[in-house]
Design a protein around this motif. Sequence first.
Motif, PDB file in Angstrom:
ATOM      1  N   THR A 595       0.828  -1.218   0.000  1.00 55.99           N
ATOM      2  CA  THR A 595       0.000   0.000   0.000  1.00 55.99           C
ATOM      3  C   THR A 595       0.858   1.262   0.000  1.00 55.99           C
ATOM      4  O   THR A 595       0.337   2.367  -0.157  1.00 55.99           O
ATOM      5  CB  THR A 595      -0.905   0.022   1.243  1.00 55.99           C
ATOM      6  N   LYS A 596       2.156   1.117   0.215  1.00 53.18           N
ATOM      7  CA  LYS A 596       3.056   2.250   0.262  1.00 53.18           C
ATOM      8  C   LYS A 596       3.876   2.359  -1.008  1.00 53.18           C
ATOM      9  O   LYS A 596       4.207   1.349  -1.629  1.00 53.18           O
ATOM     10  CB  LYS A 596       4.003   2.134   1.464  1.00 53.18           C
ATOM     11  N   SER A 597       4.224   3.594  -1.337  1.00 55.63           N
ATOM     12  CA  SER A 597       5.085   3.828  -2.504  1.00 55.63           C
ATOM     13  C   SER A 597       6.512   3.436  -2.160  1.00 55.63           C
ATOM     14  O   SER A 597       6.929   3.463  -0.993  1.00 55.63           O
ATOM     15  CB  SER A 597       5.039   5.295  -2.929  1.00 55.63           C
ATOM     16  N   LYS A 598       7.264   3.104  -3.171  1.00 55.31           N
ATOM     17  CA  LYS A 598       8.661   2.699  -2.991  1.00 55.31           C
ATOM     18  C   LYS A 598       9.538   3.468  -3.965  1.00 55.31           C
ATOM     19  O   LYS A 598       9.223   3.587  -5.146  1.00 55.31           O
ATOM     20  CB  LYS A 598       8.785   1.187  -3.226  1.00 55.31           C
ATOM     21  N   ASP A 599      10.657   4.064  -3.438  1.00 54.89           N
ATOM     22  CA  ASP A 599      11.574   4.848  -4.271  1.00 54.89           C
ATOM     23  C   ASP A 599      12.805   4.030  -4.631  1.00 54.89           C
ATOM     24  O   ASP A 599      13.333   3.261  -3.803  1.00 54.89           O
ATOM     25  CB  ASP A 599      12.019   6.117  -3.536  1.00 54.89           C
ATOM     26  N   TYR A 600      13.264   4.222  -5.871  1.00 63.57           N
ATOM     27  CA  TYR A 600      14.488   3.563  -6.335  1.00 63.57           C
ATOM     28  C   TYR A 600      15.340   4.588  -7.086  1.00 63.57           C
ATOM     29  O   TYR A 600      14.812   5.451  -7.796  1.00 63.57           O
ATOM     30  CB  TYR A 600      14.172   2.400  -7.289  1.00 63.57           C
ATOM     31  N   GLU A 601      16.639   4.476  -6.920  1.00 62.92           N
ATOM     32  CA  GLU A 601      17.583   5.275  -7.710  1.00 62.92           C
ATOM     33  C   GLU A 601      18.234   4.368  -8.741  1.00 62.92           C
ATOM     34  O   GLU A 601      18.723   3.289  -8.410  1.00 62.92           O
ATOM     35  CB  GLU A 601      18.672   5.899  -6.823  1.00 62.92           C
ATOM     36  N   ASP A 602      18.253   4.829  -9.995  1.00 62.37           N
ATOM     37  CA  ASP A 602      18.836   4.041 -11.078  1.00 62.37           C
ATOM     38  C   ASP A 602      19.833   4.870 -11.863  1.00 62.37           C
ATOM     39  O   ASP A 602      19.603   6.058 -12.131  1.00 62.37           O
ATOM     40  CB  ASP A 602      17.738   3.551 -12.038  1.00 62.37           C
ATOM     41  N   GLN A 603      20.926   4.247 -12.236  1.00 64.37           N
ATOM     42  CA  GLN A 603      21.919   4.861 -13.129  1.00 64.37           C
ATOM     43  C   GLN A 603      21.702   4.276 -14.510  1.00 64.37           C
ATOM     44  O   GLN A 603      21.795   3.062 -14.707  1.00 64.37           O
ATOM     45  CB  GLN A 603      23.344   4.569 -12.639  1.00 64.37           C
ATOM     46  N   VAL A 604      21.364   5.137 -15.470  1.00 60.28           N
ATOM     47  CA  VAL A 604      20.995   4.674 -16.809  1.00 60.28           C
ATOM     48  C   VAL A 604      21.971   5.238 -17.827  1.00 60.28           C
ATOM     49  O   VAL A 604      22.299   6.422 -17.794  1.00 60.28           O
ATOM     50  CB  VAL A 604      19.550   5.120 -17.161  1.00 60.28           C
ATOM     51  N   GLN A 605      22.412   4.380 -18.737  1.00 58.58           N
ATOM     52  CA  GLN A 605      23.313   4.806 -19.807  1.00 58.58           C
ATOM     53  C   GLN A 605      22.494   5.149 -21.041  1.00 58.58           C
ATOM     54  O   GLN A 605      21.894   4.273 -21.664  1.00 58.58           O
ATOM     55  CB  GLN A 605      24.329   3.688 -20.123  1.00 58.58           C
ATOM     56  N   THR A 618       4.094   3.217  -7.466  1.00 60.70           N
ATOM     57  CA  THR A 618       2.843   3.247  -6.711  1.00 60.70           C
ATOM     58  C   THR A 618       1.806   2.427  -7.471  1.00 60.70           C
ATOM     59  O   THR A 618       1.638   2.586  -8.682  1.00 60.70           O
ATOM     60  CB  THR A 618       2.328   4.688  -6.555  1.00 60.70           C
ATOM     61  N   ARG A 619       1.091   1.551  -6.726  1.00 62.06           N
ATOM     62  CA  ARG A 619       0.074   0.717  -7.401  1.00 62.06           C
ATOM     63  C   ARG A 619      -1.171   1.524  -7.718  1.00 62.06           C
ATOM     64  O   ARG A 619      -1.537   2.438  -6.981  1.00 62.06           O
ATOM     65  CB  ARG A 619      -0.272  -0.507  -6.561  1.00 62.06           C
ATOM     66  N   ILE A 620      -1.850   1.162  -8.831  1.00 64.38           N
ATOM     67  CA  ILE A 620      -3.083   1.809  -9.270  1.00 64.38           C
ATOM     68  C   ILE A 620      -4.221   0.816  -9.076  1.00 64.38           C
ATOM     69  O   ILE A 620      -4.164  -0.317  -9.600  1.00 64.38           O
ATOM     70  CB  ILE A 620      -2.997   2.241 -10.742  1.00 64.38           C
ATOM     71  N   LEU A 621      -5.265   1.241  -8.335  1.00 67.05           N
ATOM     72  CA  LEU A 621      -6.419   0.377  -8.085  1.00 67.05           C
ATOM     73  C   LEU A 621      -7.560   0.729  -9.024  1.00 67.05           C
ATOM     74  O   LEU A 621      -7.789   1.907  -9.319  1.00 67.05           O
ATOM     75  CB  LEU A 621      -6.873   0.508  -6.629  1.00 67.05           C
ATOM     76  N   GLY A 622      -8.301  -0.306  -9.459  1.00 70.39           N
ATOM     77  CA  GLY A 622      -9.478  -0.084 -10.274  1.00 70.39           C
ATOM     78  C   GLY A 622     -10.693   0.166  -9.418  1.00 70.39           C
ATOM     79  O   GLY A 622     -10.612   0.272  -8.184  1.00 70.39           O
ATOM     80  N   ASN A 623     -11.872   0.266 -10.082  1.00 72.45           N
ATOM     81  CA  ASN A 623     -13.112   0.512  -9.342  1.00 72.45           C
ATOM     82  C   ASN A 623     -13.449  -0.630  -8.395  1.00 72.45           C
ATOM     83  O   ASN A 623     -14.134  -0.445  -7.387  1.00 72.45           O
ATOM     84  CB  ASN A 623     -14.265   0.739 -10.329  1.00 72.45           C
ATOM     85  N   ASN A 624     -12.973  -1.837  -8.731  1.00 71.11           N
ATOM     86  CA  ASN A 624     -13.230  -3.006  -7.886  1.00 71.11           C
ATOM     87  C   ASN A 624     -12.179  -3.196  -6.804  1.00 71.11           C
ATOM     88  O   ASN A 624     -12.081  -4.265  -6.199  1.00 71.11           O
ATOM     89  CB  ASN A 624     -13.312  -4.268  -8.745  1.00 71.11           C
TER      90      ASN A 624
END
Length: 832
Positions: A595-605, A618-624
């Motif tokens: 239910t909580k958001s999670k942060d990540y740091e990424d090094q991208v080339q 962050t997860r997205i919930l539908g109407n159900n």
Amino acid sequence: MAKKYEDLIREIKILKKRIAELEKNPTQHYLSVAGNMFIVLNKDGVVTLANKKATEVLGYPESEILGRNWFEHFLPKNQVEKVKNVFDNICSGKLEPLEFYENPVINAEGNERIIAWHNSILKNDNGTFYEILSSGVDVTETRQAEEALRESENKYRSILDNTSQAVFIKDLEGKYLYINKVFEQLHQITNAEIQGLTDFDIFSKDQATQFRKHDKAVIAEKKPLVLEEFVPHPDGMHTVLSSKIPLYNNDGTIYAVCGIATDITPQKKIESKLRESEEKFRSYIEDAPDGVFVADDNGKYKEVNQAACKITGYTKKELLSMGITDLLHPEDIEKGIQHFSSLANDGYASAEIRFVTKKGEIRFWTVDAVKISTDRFLGFVKDITVRKTAELALSENRNELSHLLNSMINAFVIFESVFDKSGKFISYRFEYINKAYEDITGVKNNEVKGKTVHEVWPETEPEWIKRYGNVALTGKTDTFELFHEPTGKLYHCRVYRPWDNNKKFCVIFEDITQQKQAEIKLKESEEKHRVLLESAGAGIGYWDLNGKLILFNNLAAKLMGGKPEDFVGKNIRELYGDAVYLKYMDRLKLAAGSTKSKDYEDQVQLQEGTKWFLSTYTRILGNNKQVKGIQIISKDITDRKLADLALKESEAKFKGIFEHSNIGIVLSDNEGNILEVNKEFLALLGHSREDIIKMNIRQFTHPDDMPFEINMVNKIISGEINDFRLEKRYIHKNGEIMWADLALTSRKNAQGKIDMIIGMVMDVTRQKKAAEEIKKHHENLEKLVAERTTELEKKNEELMRFNKLFIGREFRIKELRDKLKELENKIKESEK
């Protein structure tokens, strides 16, 4: 009767003998050849003696001077009453004689000459006043020269004080001799206060060192120097364009450096903003109908648009291998080089010039160019061949249209006021314009001098007449921006009246058309991109639980180096490969189950290099209430990561500076306990690091200096002041007293409380001792000067006594001659 006659004869012989003795003295000869006028007046103001110099100055022979009343014949009418009143008061004893006095006289031609008089009273043997002797020097030319000099100085001082630029003059040692009002206002110091000060008394050491280096270059090279300098203003540091020139004495030696500083900070800020926007406007430039060229500081092309290729006939690749002079007509190459030089110096240049296409056709361009950075120049080119051909056909003798040169920042003009019969200000007449005004407006001084503005520009707007008339009539300076329809330009104007009448006034112009246009374009650009940033402040992507991308916004796509359509519909494996597939899928699964958001740091080339991103899952919930996908918000934190690395580098550099600084550094807590010192501080006091770390600052501070230092440290700790500086005494390990220049400041912890006092210590013991020696030397010099002054005063008194004796002998002869003549007349009377 016979005895009386014999007595007269005897008295005459005695007088003749006395006269003969006196005539042996060369006084009469001295009077005749003296360089000063000598005039003797009796108590009635009648001239009884006038030497040769007096006849030359007055223009009359001696016979027409002697016996005439001085006040009626040789003084201007407006001076008679005043001078006669002083003379009468001296004769009556009410006023002591004025030994030195200046007043005009009238010569035979009716011209006034200013004479500086030295006056002496002549008395009989019984002490009774009978004549006044005046020695005069003609100082007319000197006073006229002084008046002309004052008028000239006032005129140029008025110009300097009313210019929008800061102006200063410094002697060869860097001491200020003069500053104008702009300089006074910027740096909160008056012309009187700055006399004798140097840049080191006003600015920081680094700034003063920079200014002094440039001044010395002007003196050494004996030629003007134009450069950019950084100068503190009330609102922060500004960039100024400094023109520094050497000033010469009459003998050709340099005695001072004059500087004219023009604030170019607004231009610099605009340039910076334009550089930031360069990529944003690239598409606009590419599609522009006119040719666009970007050149480096060597004139080599670095970027061109399609219109430029079309105008010249060359491909983009071919143009990027060429430079400015490669396209110009051979006869216009020198003109092109001058145009580019003006652009580099002034930041803007405009010209009409010939160029040669790839096919060899000779065409005409208008080139409007601006300096967008220190090594980049942007030029807009329009082909005007058709127009130029028509103009040349109309007149073979017509020269190329003159282009505006911005080699001088300000234009200056003097106007003569024009009034109607009722005294209403209705126009103004050109009296003088400088080269910059010619360049900006296109008119020439010899063409417009003596003409009214309506004769030059009949369509001149009434607002100009109103603004100028108000200054001419009231004398109040006015500064404004106003568009000039005849020249099609926007000007920043400063109008002032340096004279105490309304006949003339001055205007200083600055063409701000291009600057205003650039500001408008910049604001338009910023507004467009603001909307874009507000609608997409971060990269946003939506993914399904299988790792397929459902939605990607523009900023997210841009961060990844593409467009949204390049990514939407593809899964993680297609986008990033097998190497990162499992890692990102694990993140999606963790986010779906939390239910909580999670942060990540990424090094991208990426193609443009390595970047760091902070991504929030962050997860997205539908109407159900079921998880239907994962939202990932990504922010580019490359700058922050680089800043962290730079901070670590900075800390390492600080450690190196701390250890190897050539001044002592000491760190202590709020109680004065030593926390850390560098090698230079140890060398100053002779202690080892092991010993001094256990000590308190009070242990090696001179007791007399301790109360003041403790008081100032307490003020830093309480927040009353931020820092302070003083000269104090330290006690060396061997007991020797050391003088030091101490600067104290503080460091605050994360909670904002002061946890460390930082001291910067410079050994000034030698300077202190040297100052004492200099003081003793000055005292000895002052003693010698006093002794010499006393000696000179004694010599001067002897000279004055000799002068009075010299002149007195001559008048004694005259007195005896008059008495002899009286006796001879008596003999003649008795013989009858």
